[in-house]
Design an enzyme around this catalytic site. Sequence first.
Site: not given
Length: 206
Positions: A182-185
């Site tokens: 979820f693009r929670l890099h």
Amino acid sequence: MDEKITTKIGHVAHNDPFDLFDVWFREAKNKEDAYPDAMTLATADAQGRPSARIVLLKDFDPEGFVFYTNYESRKGTQLGENAYAALCFHWKKLERCVRIEGPTNKVSAAESDEYFQSRARGSQIGAWASTQSRPMAGRFDLEKRVAEFTAKFGFGKVPRPDHWGGFRLVPDRIEFWSEGTFRLHDRQLYTRDAEGTGWLVEKLFP
């Protein structure tokens, strides 16, 4: 989510970014299909106009990251005007990036000589033949110069041209980036401390 990030970062001492880069780079060489040593090099001229291109990493140690080029090329000229530069590695299969920033300086003549002599003879001739970044009328211009320098050096040793050699980027900022769901890099930033002898470590929001 946290477990995935921990796995991607790897179990290494986080107080030294060069240790972490070494781990990631070795994994990239084992898993990436091609050119794990390819990196985007961004430079800027005296007016601050940026330019970026892909070059190859040839060496790294705690002193910095080394690449080689024609000193009279566009990037070489820009580094002469503005020594600060940035590097970016992208390893697609590993879903990782490393961003590196800092000043550059030329490596020693001895270091450039040693690397130049390790290159294929055709690449050595090419360093003499190409007036890199300058216009040419057609491919024949380059082929003619290659033929001229091939004849000049014959079967003897090809010396390194004075206009060709290495740069070392001495990092003051290194960021390690890992893909997250979820693009929670995951982003981990190393910044040189005020004394220039150690590193400050921070986690960044993605």
